[in-house]
Design an enzyme around this catalytic site. Structure first.
Site, PDB file in Angstrom:
ATOM      1  N   HIS A  38       7.547  35.225  19.565  1.00 35.39           N
ATOM      2  CA  HIS A  38       6.183  34.805  19.256  1.00 35.39           C
ATOM      3  C   HIS A  38       6.100  33.814  18.109  1.00 35.39           C
ATOM      4  O   HIS A  38       5.034  33.231  17.869  1.00 35.39           O
ATOM      5  CB  HIS A  38       5.312  36.026  18.963  1.00 35.39           C
ATOM      6  CG  HIS A  38       3.906  35.867  19.438  1.00 35.39           C
ATOM      7  ND1 HIS A  38       3.076  36.926  19.708  1.00 35.39           N
ATOM      8  CD2 HIS A  38       3.159  34.761  19.706  1.00 35.39           C
ATOM      9  CE1 HIS A  38       1.894  36.486  20.113  1.00 35.39           C
ATOM     10  NE2 HIS A  38       1.921  35.180  20.114  1.00 35.39           N
ATOM     11  N   ASP A  49      -2.083  40.938  22.010  1.00 34.60           N
ATOM     12  CA  ASP A  49      -0.834  41.412  21.419  1.00 34.60           C
ATOM     13  C   ASP A  49      -0.994  42.854  20.967  1.00 34.60           C
ATOM     14  O   ASP A  49      -2.063  43.254  20.494  1.00 34.60           O
ATOM     15  CB  ASP A  49      -0.483  40.532  20.208  1.00 34.60           C
ATOM     16  CG  ASP A  49       0.988  40.571  19.832  1.00 34.60           C
ATOM     17  OD1 ASP A  49       1.639  41.614  20.067  1.00 34.60           O
ATOM     18  OD2 ASP A  49       1.481  39.568  19.284  1.00 34.60           O
ATOM     19  N   HIS A  97       0.662  43.825  18.449  1.00 33.48           N
ATOM     20  CA  HIS A  97       0.881  43.685  17.017  1.00 33.48           C
ATOM     21  C   HIS A  97      -0.058  42.617  16.439  1.00 33.48           C
ATOM     22  O   HIS A  97      -0.538  41.735  17.152  1.00 33.48           O
ATOM     23  CB  HIS A  97       2.335  43.287  16.747  1.00 33.48           C
ATOM     24  CG  HIS A  97       3.328  44.185  17.429  1.00 33.48           C
ATOM     25  ND1 HIS A  97       3.796  43.936  18.707  1.00 33.48           N
ATOM     26  CD2 HIS A  97       3.919  45.337  17.014  1.00 33.48           C
ATOM     27  CE1 HIS A  97       4.646  44.900  19.054  1.00 33.48           C
ATOM     28  NE2 HIS A  97       4.735  45.762  18.044  1.00 33.48           N
ATOM     29  N   ASP A 151       0.803  40.363  14.015  1.00 35.33           N
ATOM     30  CA  ASP A 151       1.503  39.129  13.653  1.00 35.33           C
ATOM     31  C   ASP A 151       0.907  38.500  12.400  1.00 35.33           C
ATOM     32  O   ASP A 151       0.843  37.274  12.267  1.00 35.33           O
ATOM     33  CB  ASP A 151       1.490  38.130  14.825  1.00 35.33           C
ATOM     34  CG  ASP A 151       2.288  38.629  16.010  1.00 35.33           C
ATOM     35  OD1 ASP A 151       3.030  39.599  15.856  1.00 35.33           O
ATOM     36  OD2 ASP A 151       2.148  38.051  17.111  1.00 35.33           O
ATOM     37  N   HIS A 177       8.723  36.428  14.060  1.00 35.47           N
ATOM     38  CA  HIS A 177       7.818  36.682  15.189  1.00 35.47           C
ATOM     39  C   HIS A 177       6.711  37.667  14.821  1.00 35.47           C
ATOM     40  O   HIS A 177       5.763  37.828  15.590  1.00 35.47           O
ATOM     41  CB  HIS A 177       8.585  37.137  16.437  1.00 35.47           C
ATOM     42  CG  HIS A 177       9.075  38.550  16.426  1.00 35.47           C
ATOM     43  ND1 HIS A 177       9.424  39.215  17.579  1.00 35.47           N
ATOM     44  CD2 HIS A 177       9.319  39.429  15.412  1.00 35.47           C
ATOM     45  CE1 HIS A 177       9.839  40.439  17.282  1.00 35.47           C
ATOM     46  NE2 HIS A 177       9.787  40.588  15.981  1.00 35.47           N
ATOM     47  N   ASP A 216       1.211  37.802  24.378  1.00 31.44           N
ATOM     48  CA  ASP A 216       2.482  38.505  24.180  1.00 31.44           C
ATOM     49  C   ASP A 216       2.594  39.574  25.261  1.00 31.44           C
ATOM     50  O   ASP A 216       1.706  40.417  25.396  1.00 31.44           O
ATOM     51  CB  ASP A 216       2.491  39.148  22.789  1.00 31.44           C
ATOM     52  CG  ASP A 216       3.853  39.689  22.391  1.00 31.44           C
ATOM     53  OD1 ASP A 216       4.541  40.258  23.248  1.00 31.44           O
ATOM     54  OD2 ASP A 216       4.204  39.574  21.195  1.00 31.44           O
ATOM     55  N   ASP A 253       4.162  42.193  25.328  1.00 37.26           N
ATOM     56  CA  ASP A 253       4.153  43.579  24.857  1.00 37.26           C
ATOM     57  C   ASP A 253       2.734  44.123  24.690  1.00 37.26           C
ATOM     58  O   ASP A 253       2.539  45.284  24.319  1.00 37.26           O
ATOM     59  CB  ASP A 253       4.974  43.750  23.583  1.00 37.26           C
ATOM     60  CG  ASP A 253       4.342  43.158  22.323  1.00 37.26           C
ATOM     61  OD1 ASP A 253       3.106  42.979  22.259  1.00 37.26           O
ATOM     62  OD2 ASP A 253       5.096  42.896  21.363  1.00 37.26           O
ATOM     63  N   GLU A 301       7.757  36.601  24.591  1.00 34.61           N
ATOM     64  CA  GLU A 301       8.458  37.876  24.412  1.00 34.61           C
ATOM     65  C   GLU A 301       8.950  38.520  25.713  1.00 34.61           C
ATOM     66  O   GLU A 301       9.158  39.732  25.765  1.00 34.61           O
ATOM     67  CB  GLU A 301       7.609  38.874  23.608  1.00 34.61           C
ATOM     68  CG  GLU A 301       7.254  38.396  22.200  1.00 34.61           C
ATOM     69  CD  GLU A 301       8.405  38.446  21.203  1.00 34.61           C
ATOM     70  OE1 GLU A 301       9.469  38.971  21.567  1.00 34.61           O
ATOM     71  OE2 GLU A 301       8.221  37.959  20.067  1.00 34.61           O
TER      72      GLU A 301
END
Length: 306
Positions: free
Chosen positions: A104, A126, A128, A130, A143, A229, A231, A278
């Site tokens: 990312h 995402d 997360h 980030d 990332h 992303d 994930d 990712e």
């Protein structure tokens, strides 16, 4: 989408803590990206891959910020600078840049290219945030820092290669958060970004949340960037990612989210750029995460059941 899509591969794995995402662009292509886009009546051209240094040939700590740690910072700056140029050139040629990651950290390049001559908003799908900086990051992996970088937070303030001056915090929407570091949580709360957790999606439904995120990203901007992303999805749906977190979006929610983006774009012409990141083929099962990435990209660009 009426514009031609320009596919740009960014096989970066220097920002991640697990190897393999550098093969993501190839896996997505192999999974049939061009065919998916054609089925969506989208014309595409593939520009190939950026050249990315091999981790084994470089010192991860060769260049560091004043505080904290950011592994391979010099190499990340080099790659993202080149990617920003490619994205900006694609937009100038009236093409739509679709960037394939890679980890990312490449979002730093994509967003800087998209924001070179325009005020933009961003929607960040995402698990997360980030939103770490070299000072707050537990790992030093870039990332986990790209959104903080493009917003000029901490050591990224004023950096020519990272800080995107024409992206404002109030035009950023994080969608589907479920794994946030403590310092990162405080930084997000103290910022002007809008954040939606997976719990909020559970309570309200995916479409209202994405509609509100679109309102945030388009308010007073010339267009938006979509950062996706893989994930963000439930690991059972997308096993081939480096940092899976249980409790993610379902297959149908993911498609609905991007179909909502595409519908707004059809009505208002808002999409400026997008990246899908990712995908890690080493961790995947029968390339199904890469296949899902192709489907989701097509949904964002207008593919419909009817």
């Amino acid at each position: 989408m009426s514009r031609q899509v320009q596919i740009i591969g960014a096989p970066m794995d220097l920002g991640a803590n697990r190897r393999g995402v550098d093969m993501g662009p190839s896996a997505i292509r192999y999974a049939g990206l061009a065919a998916e886009l054609k089925d969506a009546s989208v014309e595409s051209v593939d520009s190939g891959d950026l050249v990315v240094p091999h981790a084994e040939e470089r010192d991860p700590d060769a260049e560091q910020p004043s505080e904290g740690r950011a592994k391979f910072l010099r190499e990340t700056a080099e790659v993202c600078t080149g990617l920003a140029d490619e994205v900006a050139d694609a937009i100038e040629a009236d093409s739509f840049p679709l960037v394939l990651g890679g980890d990312h950290s490449i979002a730093i390049g994509t967003i800087n290219g998209a924001a070179r001559d325009a005020d933009i908003g961003a929607i960040w799908f995402d698990a997360h945030g980030d939103f770490n900086t070299p000072k707050t990051s537990p790992s030093g992996n870039v990332h986990g820092m790209p959104l903080a970088a493009v917003l000029g937070i901490g050591d990224f303030a004023g950096t020519e290669w990272a800080n995107a001056d024409r992206l404002r915090e109030e035009n950023v929407a994080l969608v589907g958060l479920r794994s946030i570091d403590e310092a990162e949580r405080d930084a997000i709360k103290n910022s002007d970004v809008t954040a939606f957790t997976m719990s909020e999606i559970d309570e309200r439904g995916i479409t209202p949340v994405v509609e509100e995120a679109l309102d945030v990203a388009t308010d007073g901007t010339d267009g938006i960037h979509v950062s996706f992303d893989m994930d963000w999805l439930e690991p059972k749906e997308a096993p081939g990612v480096g940092t899976p977190v249980r409790g993610g979006a379902t297959y149908r929610e993911a498609h609905s989210a991007l179909e909502t983006v595409a519908e707004r774009d059809e009505n208002e012409d808002i999409l400026r750029s997008m990246e899908v990141v990712e995908v890690n083929p080493i961790l995947d099962e029968h390339n199904e995460t890469a296949e899902l990435a192709t489907e989701l990209a097509a949904s964002a660009l207008g593919k419909r059941i009817l």
